[in-house]
Structures are given as C-alpha cells and as structure tokens.
Design a protein around this motif. Sequence first.
Motif, PDB file in Angstrom:
ATOM      1  N   THR B 368      -4.705 -24.561 -11.652  1.00  0.00           N
ATOM      2  CA  THR B 368      -3.277 -25.432 -11.806  1.00  0.00           C
ATOM      3  C   THR B 368      -4.108 -27.587 -12.305  1.00  0.00           C
ATOM      4  O   THR B 368      -2.908 -27.077 -12.658  1.00  0.00           O
ATOM      5  N   HIS B 369      -5.007 -27.673 -12.442  1.00  0.00           N
ATOM      6  CA  HIS B 369      -5.289 -28.724 -12.089  1.00  0.00           C
ATOM      7  C   HIS B 369      -4.793 -29.052 -13.846  1.00  0.00           C
ATOM      8  O   HIS B 369      -5.562 -28.688 -14.926  1.00  0.00           O
ATOM      9  N   ASP B 370      -4.311 -30.200 -14.001  1.00  0.00           N
ATOM     10  CA  ASP B 370      -4.138 -30.155 -15.785  1.00  0.00           C
ATOM     11  C   ASP B 370      -3.579 -29.255 -16.800  1.00  0.00           C
ATOM     12  O   ASP B 370      -3.464 -29.743 -17.424  1.00  0.00           O
ATOM     13  N   THR B 371      -2.680 -28.785 -15.785  1.00  0.00           N
ATOM     14  CA  THR B 371      -1.405 -27.422 -17.321  1.00  0.00           C
ATOM     15  C   THR B 371      -0.544 -28.218 -16.314  1.00  0.00           C
ATOM     16  O   THR B 371      -0.075 -29.182 -15.669  1.00  0.00           O
ATOM     17  N   GLY B 433       1.868 -23.308 -16.474  1.00  0.00           N
ATOM     18  CA  GLY B 433       0.685 -23.905 -15.889  1.00  0.00           C
ATOM     19  C   GLY B 433      -0.374 -22.246 -15.881  1.00  0.00           C
ATOM     20  O   GLY B 433      -1.192 -22.367 -16.222  1.00  0.00           O
ATOM     21  N   LEU B 434       0.260 -21.463 -15.250  1.00  0.00           N
ATOM     22  CA  LEU B 434      -0.405 -19.870 -14.728  1.00  0.00           C
ATOM     23  C   LEU B 434      -1.198 -19.169 -15.783  1.00  0.00           C
ATOM     24  O   LEU B 434      -2.129 -18.568 -15.680  1.00  0.00           O
ATOM     25  N   TYR B 435      -0.221 -19.638 -16.780  1.00  0.00           N
ATOM     26  CA  TYR B 435      -1.043 -19.314 -18.193  1.00  0.00           C
ATOM     27  C   TYR B 435      -1.668 -20.163 -19.283  1.00  0.00           C
ATOM     28  O   TYR B 435      -2.709 -19.575 -20.118  1.00  0.00           O
ATOM     29  N   GLY B 436      -1.625 -20.637 -18.718  1.00  0.00           N
ATOM     30  CA  GLY B 436      -2.941 -21.876 -19.155  1.00  0.00           C
ATOM     31  C   GLY B 436      -2.846 -22.641 -20.082  1.00  0.00           C
ATOM     32  O   GLY B 436      -3.484 -23.832 -20.469  1.00  0.00           O
ATOM     33  N   MET B 437      -1.882 -23.649 -20.863  1.00  0.00           N
ATOM     34  CA  MET B 437      -1.222 -24.426 -21.168  1.00  0.00           C
ATOM     35  C   MET B 437      -1.337 -25.582 -20.603  1.00  0.00           C
ATOM     36  O   MET B 437      -0.930 -26.117 -19.587  1.00  0.00           O
ATOM     37  N   PRO B 438      -2.351 -26.488 -21.226  1.00  0.00           N
ATOM     38  CA  PRO B 438      -2.538 -27.710 -21.283  1.00  0.00           C
ATOM     39  C   PRO B 438      -1.184 -28.587 -21.129  1.00  0.00           C
ATOM     40  O   PRO B 438      -1.008 -28.289 -22.037  1.00  0.00           O
ATOM     41  N   ARG B 439      -1.515 -29.643 -19.944  1.00  0.00           N
ATOM     42  CA  ARG B 439      -0.957 -30.508 -20.259  1.00  0.00           C
ATOM     43  C   ARG B 439      -1.053 -31.656 -21.581  1.00  0.00           C
ATOM     44  O   ARG B 439      -1.797 -31.760 -22.439  1.00  0.00           O
ATOM     45  N   ARG B 440       0.188 -32.404 -21.504  1.00  0.00           N
ATOM     46  CA  ARG B 440      -0.297 -33.201 -23.193  1.00  0.00           C
ATOM     47  C   ARG B 440      -0.919 -33.057 -23.757  1.00  0.00           C
ATOM     48  O   ARG B 440      -1.790 -33.704 -24.592  1.00  0.00           O
ATOM     49  N   ILE B 441      -0.333 -32.247 -24.877  1.00  0.00           N
ATOM     50  CA  ILE B 441      -0.723 -31.086 -25.942  1.00  0.00           C
ATOM     51  C   ILE B 441       0.208 -31.624 -26.709  1.00  0.00           C
ATOM     52  O   ILE B 441       1.800 -30.953 -26.777  1.00  0.00           O
ATOM     53  N   TYR B 442       0.356 -32.181 -27.635  1.00  0.00           N
ATOM     54  CA  TYR B 442       1.149 -32.512 -29.013  1.00  0.00           C
ATOM     55  C   TYR B 442       1.944 -30.821 -29.463  1.00  0.00           C
ATOM     56  O   TYR B 442       3.061 -30.526 -30.888  1.00  0.00           O
TER      57      TYR B 442
END
Lengths: 143, 508
Positions: B368-371, B433-442
Amino acid sequence: MSGHSNWPEWIYVAVVIALMAWVGAEAWETERLIEHVPEDAKIIIVTGQQWFWTFEHEDGTKEIGELHVEVGKAYKFEVISKDVNHSFNIHDYVVLMDAIPGRVNTVWFAPDKVGEHDIQCREYCGLIHYNMRGTLYVTEPSS
Amino acid sequence: MTLELQKPRPIWQIMFSTHHTDVGLLYLITSLTFLFLGGSLALGIRAELFLPGSQIIADSMTFNRIFTVHGTTLIFLFIIPFASAVGNYYVPIMVRYKDMAYPKLNAIAFWMIPPAGVLIWLGFADFTWYATPPYSIISAPGPAADMWIFGLKILGVSSVLGALNFVVTILKCKHPDMSIGQIPLLAWSFLSSSLIIIVAIPTFAAALLMLLTDRLGVSGFFNPAMGGDPIAYAHLFWFTFHPEVYVLVIPAIGMMYEIIPRFSRKPIYSYNSGVFAFVMLAIVGFSSWAHHMYATGMSFTEKTVFMVGTLAAVPASAMHVFNFVATMWNARIRFSTPMMWAVGGIALFFSAGAGGVVNSAMPLDFTTHDTYWVVGHFHLFVMGTIAFGSIGYLYYMFPYVTGRMYNETLGKIHFVLSFIGTVLVFFTQHVLGLYGMPRRIYDYPPIPEWIAMNQIASIGAMIIGISMAIFLANMIYSAGKGKPADTDDPFGLGGRYYYPFEAKNPSH
Ligand code: HEM
Ligand SMILES: [Cu+2]
Ligand SMILES: [Cu+2]
C-alpha cells in the motif's frame, strides 16, 4: 457517573486489543520470514536517478529501464540513488524499497513464473516521476 | 445560547477585536475560504486524472505544484484554523470564562495565518506536503520552496501560540466551581490536541530551519552530498506529523461529542471513556511515527517497534466509535443536518481506521505504501471524518452565530451528495492502490482497471464539488436572508438538551 454498568465497553476494548495483537503477531511472523534472503541469491545493483532505473548484474552487464531475470532463481537488489529519493517497485511481486542517496537498501525476490511486469518509481522525485517506469522480463533459464 | 452580538458592526471592528467570538469568526471565514480554494485544486487534479494523457493541466510541474498546495492548504489553512474557530467560540464558554486567557496573543496567532497563506499560494511549491530532502534541497525550484518553508514556519508558531492559549484557558481560567472532570468533551479535545501541538511542533520547526540552511548551502544536515542524511529529516518530520494527525482529528471528534448526544437526546454513554481515549491518543500518538518509513530500509526491529506503537493507538480510536454508537443505541434520534454529518463522519472514521491497520502491518504496507491506497486512507480521515465533523458543526453553530437558520433541505442534499462522493473517490482509491497505482503522478499508462477507477474517483470528486457549491449558496443566502432562528431551541429538540451558557459581552 451515568448509573449504567460498563461491561459491554470492556468486552469491546478487549476484542479490539486481541485483534490488534493478532494482526501484529501475524505481521511480525510474515515479515520475519520474507526478510530472510536465500544464500544463493544473485545480486543486482539497482540505481535510481532522475528519471530512470539502471540495473547492474553480477557479471557486470548493465540494463537501462529493462531488467531480465530467470524464473526460479532468487535475486537480491541493492538499491541506491544518484540524486534524490526514489522507490524501486515491482508491484506484482510486492518488491518495494526506497532508493536513498548515501544508503544501500536491500530487498529480494524469486520470480516463480515466466512473464512481463511493470517496474515503477513510487516515491515522488520531481518532473518525470510519473514516467519513471520500466519492465521486468522473467525468462526461462538459459542453462 | 448566542455566540455573536446581533447588532451589525463595521468589519474593521471585528478585524481589530480581540474578543474570542470575533477571533473565532475571523478563523472561520479564513478556513472556509481556504476550503474552497484548496478544494478547487482537487477538482483540477481529478479532472487531469480522468484519462491517461494530458487533459487540462499543461505539464507535470504545474500538476506537482497543484497537489502540493492542495494538501498544504487543506491541512494547515482549512482544518487547523477551523478547529481554532470552534475552540475560540466554545472553549471560553465551556470553562465559563469571559474570553481566552490571552486575548491579544489569540488575535496575533490568528493574524499570522493570512500572511502564511499568501506565501504558500504565491510561491506554489512543488515538493509535496512533506518537502522531502534531498529533492527539496537540490531540486525544488525557489523561491516557491523557500516561501513554503517560511509559510509553514509561521503557521507552526501560530499553532503553538494558539495551543498555549487553549491550555491556559482551560486549566487556569475555568470557573472555580468546575472541576476538570466537568468540562465538556469538546473542551477536553482541545486540551489534548493543544498538548500534542506543544510537544510535537517544535521538532518540525527545527527541521524547517535546517532545511532552509541546507537549501542556502550553509549546512548539510539532510544533504548526502555534504555528509548529511535525508532519513534524519523523515524522522523529524514524522515525529511531528504523526502526532499532528491526531491534532487534526481530535477536535473533530470533540465536535461530534457535542452533536451526537444532543441529537440523540441522551447523555453521552461514557464521559470518562471519552476523556480517557483523548488522553491516550495524545500520549500513544507519539510512539508510532516511523510507520511512514517502513520502506526506507529500517531494520526488522525498528519496524516491529513502530508497528506495535501504531497498533497500540487503535483501541483508543475504537473507544470513541463505541461511545458514539452506544449513545445512539435506542435513542430518540433527530436526524437534522448536523447529526447526519456527524453520523456519516463516524462511519467513515471507522473505515479509515480499518485501512490504517492494514498499513501498519509491515508486510502489507509494502503493497500500500505510496500508492493511492494511502491517499484513500488519509482522505477518509481528513475529508470523511474531519471535514464531515467540522461541516456538521458549522451547521450546528450557524443559528447561534448568525441568528438565522440555514435551509435544512439544502443541508441534507449537501450531506447526501458529499457522502456519496466521498465513498466514490476514496474507497475507489484504496482499490486503485491495490492495483499498484503510485500517488503523485501526473500521468499513467492506459491500464484498463486504472482508467476505470480513476474515472469513478473523478466523478465522485465532481459530485463533492457540486455539493460544496450548494453549501456555499446555502451559507451565504441564509446568513443574510434565512428565517430568524429560535436560539433557545433551533433544532426543535426540546430545550433542555442545549448548552446553558452564553458568550459574554466584550464591552465589559
Ligand atoms: C486507526 C488509526 C490509524 C492507523 C492505524 C493509521 C496508520 C497509518 C499508516 C501505517 C500510514 C502509513 C502508510 C504509508 O505511507 O504506507 C498512515 C498514513 C497516513 N495517515 Fe494514518 N493511521 C491512523 C489514523 C490516522 C488519522 C486519524 C489521520 C488523520 C487525521 C491519519 C492520517 C494519515 C496521513 C495524512 C497519512 C499519509 C501521509 C502521507 O504519506 O502523505 N491517519 N496511517
Ligand atoms: Cu519517483
Ligand atoms: Cu502516521
């Protein structure tokens, strides 16, 4: 104060504490097991820099943005950074380790199936963070 | 009960006043202004992420600046000033004192906020709300970064001054006939959160200065090129900001303690466990900060210690939930607008906490971290719990502050739309998030699941946006033209459920 007995709350708190203890114990046990790196793991040096990944195998070959590994073998990543913080991530294999300048962080995995997986950066690192991506190729052993 | 003098006054009289209800009003207007400003940025972010590719934001730099200022604004310029507004209005009344302990200091603490807000908005920095080095030292463009640092520095001082004032007002100025065990739970919430601020903020204040001198090149605390270590910053930052999340949430829980028993027309199930849970959170909240740093390469032992520290705080949060549910059990509940917001807020508080436990379990955090999971997790708190509690409380205060009633139907529509929107945005983000999308992406690759879930989240955000427009219209119209409120029983609960004391006239 308010006249009524409080036993439902005590039971409830006890249940929550028990649940947390269980979560903690399971997490502790799992983490302990997965942190144990197999002795024959091959070392791959992973370098993060704005905004791409470089991989260096034990035999000195280097790859940029792509990583080729063989199915059934264990690999230990030594994750470093040349500039700012990044985070090396192969989501499908739950590989996640921050790349921090001045440190060498390690994480390992052993791919169990042939296939392709996304590699990405999961720590904000500036302008092209969103596209600091790569591909992992898990192939049959060349033998 | 009334909270405001009814006679119209010129605005400058309020601005130069040090009376607690006037300062409260200033805090209130400031925080709501920033709610709408920061919220608009969120709509921009969600519009951009509706589809892969560039939508409405031209480049990633602008996008990065937008989410940085969005987070900074809503945490520091909406949530915290809103709590201060409520504390200013209510804490003196609840301890039966004529004003805050130090009225001038109180006004000064407020007046530090607008310049800080201006610095943050004119700078528009891009280094995320935690300004992590070495990015923030060697890569983040100035003067935006430096303006952000100064802005946060000022806000930190303002917070500490405000907190000192609350502590002294509660402990030293309360009416001699009242024991500390008799002050309402809302006042307890301010006592607990103020004590956290006083212990936690100085650490970040120091880290900010170190960051600034690092940027100026005269020190290298966090700069590996000069022998420093970025991890040191992470510890200093989270030592302040994990406890700070309780600073944000505790007053909102306190507001729910005012609303829920009242609209259930019952006393709170257990006053003592409410107090106990606040004090526990304030103490145990300091034992868990590095759960934000599992992936930085900490040793197994360190990770274990901070996981245990994190899980140890969960029972206290859970006690509040129990207290609310037990109070509502078999009660003659009146679901007026404030009550709907408070009850919705508790449901989301519970969901948020459950997600937090997943983050705490160290092997799961590597998923989960940073997703987007983490984005969903903390928004269920900051939006789902804190904004819900705060907005509910605003509806509750409205008749006392303005002497008029808001439109109840619009208030309920606001709640229903916001609740649906919040679930759509932030539950979906957990899955994303579980599908892996990172946060802070444009931008993101066209993975079908990612697209679908981003679209659901963006639609949810639009629904929240619409509900907030209804809210704004309702507030502005009703403050001037709403029907006069019966300030003895504005919600038709029967008179004896209200707080019996009034704000004292400032011209004493
Ligand atoms: C049941 C109580 C809670 C638990 C167990 C919990 C646990 C956690 C954990 C382990 C993380 C780190 C996740 C990661 O980055 O991988 C996290 C992140 C976060 N939590 Fe909580 N949390 C709780 C309550 C709260 C509350 C009450 C708030 C706010 C009001 C909050 C706000 C945040 C924020 C803002 C972050 C992310 C910060 C960031 O990375 O930008 N949490 N939480
Ligand atoms: Cu990155
Ligand atoms: Cu935390």
